[in-house]
Write an enzyme that holds these catalytic residues in place. Structure first.
Site, mmCIF file in Angstrom:
data_model
loop_
_atom_site.group_PDB
_atom_site.id
_atom_site.type_symbol
_atom_site.label_atom_id
_atom_site.label_comp_id
_atom_site.label_asym_id
_atom_site.label_seq_id
_atom_site.Cartn_x
_atom_site.Cartn_y
_atom_site.Cartn_z
ATOM 1 N N GLY A 1 -5.423 -1.654 -5.255
ATOM 2 C CA GLY A 1 -6.305 -2.560 -4.550
ATOM 3 C C GLY A 1 -7.581 -2.732 -5.337
ATOM 4 O O GLY A 1 -7.683 -2.302 -6.485
ATOM 5 N N ALA B 1 -9.204 1.096 -5.476
ATOM 6 C CA ALA B 1 -8.481 2.272 -5.964
ATOM 7 C C ALA B 1 -7.043 1.910 -6.301
ATOM 8 O O ALA B 1 -6.517 0.884 -5.857
ATOM 9 C CB ALA B 1 -8.513 3.386 -4.919
ATOM 10 N N LYS C 1 -4.641 9.073 -5.286
ATOM 11 C CA LYS C 1 -5.441 7.854 -5.212
ATOM 12 C C LYS C 1 -6.634 8.010 -6.155
ATOM 13 O O LYS C 1 -7.398 8.968 -6.040
ATOM 14 C CB LYS C 1 -5.912 7.631 -3.779
ATOM 15 C CG LYS C 1 -6.670 6.341 -3.548
ATOM 16 C CD LYS C 1 -7.004 6.207 -2.067
ATOM 17 C CE LYS C 1 -7.750 4.919 -1.775
ATOM 18 N NZ LYS C 1 -8.055 4.775 -0.334
ATOM 19 N N ASP D 1 -10.743 0.777 8.593
ATOM 20 C CA ASP D 1 -9.740 -0.231 8.240
ATOM 21 C C ASP D 1 -8.370 0.112 8.824
ATOM 22 O O ASP D 1 -7.368 0.138 8.113
ATOM 23 C CB ASP D 1 -9.646 -0.379 6.717
ATOM 24 C CG ASP D 1 -8.979 -1.697 6.307
ATOM 25 O OD1 ASP D 1 -8.990 -2.653 7.106
ATOM 26 O OD2 ASP D 1 -8.443 -1.761 5.179
#
Length: 465
Positions: free
Chosen positions: A22, A25, A42, A135
């Site tokens: 994304g 990351a 990540k 989120d």
């Protein structure tokens, strides 16, 4: 727009492949060497400045403490690479996300309430530690190898409500965030969870359902100004829509006071409509509201009350192994050389985790998985033939026993699925046709004669010369 970064070389971890990326990351699949297991790591796309690095460490420590909740993705480790990129080592969740379940509308109302109660309890644990998710959406609810739904992607080093192109996900954001009146709060998280549960029933986010906006601006205006459309499913009780409607109220002070209150509201509706209640798993919190009649579940929720609140992911592992064992037995009966062990966690997510499934005997059936865990194969490696026509993989068994066999399956190059059909072999090497792309990847598990399997498969890739 995502930024492509190379996987960092981390001591004790071997790179397998990139899983996705994304704006903030990129996530890679690695093999951890000790203990041997697949992990997702990540990595921040940009190097962290000193202030961000301090925040990263603090929030990573918070997340590690939250990992004791079975419905929050486990964080094993975190750190900063030599060139300043933050990284977090997390549990690998090969079962995909709930995004596909929104599109298929494959969940009934009882299953959605079951999921909502579990996640609201997990969210309450996060809020109690002053952590806001920022989120929540279907793609951030993952399915572990044991078929357990977990909240992921808490946005450790960035503010997901920063109102840039890399910020919050509009379909799931509340009006106050869209209007810049808040940069995220407990109430905003409750709204986003409500929107996610609504979407699992309706097949789309609340204001894309029925209204069908054509632009982002139109969607934002609908979220701020238009009434919440009904779900329009005859099997959805009115009190379920009412509970979700309160979570999706325009004004924060009209929503539930806390995620715990939201979970308890869903419990009461579940008790009224379906005659049972999913337990809330949160330290120090009663599993059931005082005004509901506690009924023992015949699913994985049985035993998740206060006296068993640490049942966690180990019980779920046992349940999933029973499913795999059943598939193995069936393959022997019909003289077929393969079974769908690679798909078992994903395909049986509902069996292991949703209401109405007779899984309560799993702990009595599968024994020895906690203290006598089956090891993973070691030294798994692969090499292409000189002419590129085949790939040979070899591995070793760290503690061979009479009757051992091995289940192997492909790991798809796009990481959208892990394997198709798992195949059983008694050898410690196989030759396979190459997969499309630059590499061929497999996973391998040991199967004992009593049909217990490795808790974590070994994963390796051979790179095309």
């Amino acid at each position: 727009m995502s930024i492509a970064i190379a996987p960092p070389q981390l001591p004790g971890y071997d790179v397998v492949q990139r899983l996705g990326s994304g704006a903030a990351a990129t996530v890679f699949l690695y093999n951890q060497q000790m203990p041997q297991r697949p992990v997702a790591i990540k990595v921040s796309n940009a190097a962290l400045d000193p202030a961000s690095a301090v925040t990263f460490h603090r929030e990573a420590n918070f997340m590690a403490r939250l990992s004791s909740n079975p419905y929050i993705l486990t964080v094993y480790d975190a750190g900063i690479t030599p060139d300043g990129h933050g990284y977090m080592v997390m549990e690998y969740a090969p079962g995909g996300s709930y995004r596909d379940k929104v599109q298929s509308r494959s969940m009934d109302c009882d299953q959605v309430l079951d999921l909502g109660i579990k996640l609201a309890g997990a969210l309450f644990c996060a809020h109690r530690s002053n952590i806001i998710h920022h989120d929540i959406k279907p793609s951030n609810i993952l399915v572990t190898a044991q078929g357990v739904p977990v909240l992921s992607d808490f946005g450790i080093s960035t503010d997901a409500y920063d109102h840039t192109d890399t910020g919050f996900s509009l379909p799931w954001a509340p009006p106050e965030v869209i209007e810049h009146r808040s940069n995220g709060s407990e109430s905003a998280d409750i709204y986003s969870l409500g929107a996610t549960l609504y979407a699992l029933l309706a097949g789309n986010s609340p204001y894309q359902h029925t209204y069908h906006p054509r632009t982002q601006a139109e969607l934002a205006d609908l979220i701020i100004n238009s009434p919440l459309p009904p779900i329009q499913r005859p099997d959805i009780p009115a009190n379920v829509e009412s509970v979700l409607g309160k979570a999706l109220a325009k004004e924060p002070d009209q929503r539930y006071y806390s995620a715990l209150e939201f979970a308890q509201a869903m419990q009461r509706v579940q008790q009224t409509e379906y005659g049972h209640t999913t337990a809330i798993t949160a330290e120090g919190i009663p599993a059931y509201p005082d005004d509901t009649t506690r009924q023992r579940r015949t699913s994985t929720d049985q035993g998740s009350g206060p006296s068993h609140r640490h049942w966690g992911k180990r019980t779920a592992i046992a349940i999933t192994l029973v499913t795999v064992i059943a598939a193995l037995c069936l393959s022997v009966i019909i003289a077929a050389p393969s079974f769908t062990s690679a798909h078992a966690p994903h395909a049986n997510a509902r069996d292991a985790d949703m209401p109405g499934k007779e899984n309560n005997q799993a702990e009595d059936t599968v024994t020895g998985t906690e203290n006598g865990q089956i090891p993973s194969p070691q030294n798994l490696s692969g090499q292409y033939a000189v002419d590129g026509s085949s790939v040979t993989f070899t591995w070793t068994n760290p503690s061979p026993q009479q009757g051992d066999s091995y289940a192997w399956s492909f790991v798809q190059n796009d990481a959208s699925d892990i394997g198709s059909q798992a195949t059983i072999t008694s050898a410690t090497s196989i030759s396979v046709a190459p997969q499309d792309g630059a590499q061929t990847c497999i996973q391998v598990s040991i199967i004992r004669s009593d049909r217990h399997m490795s808790a974590n498969p070994a994963i390796a890739c051979a790179v095309r010369p």
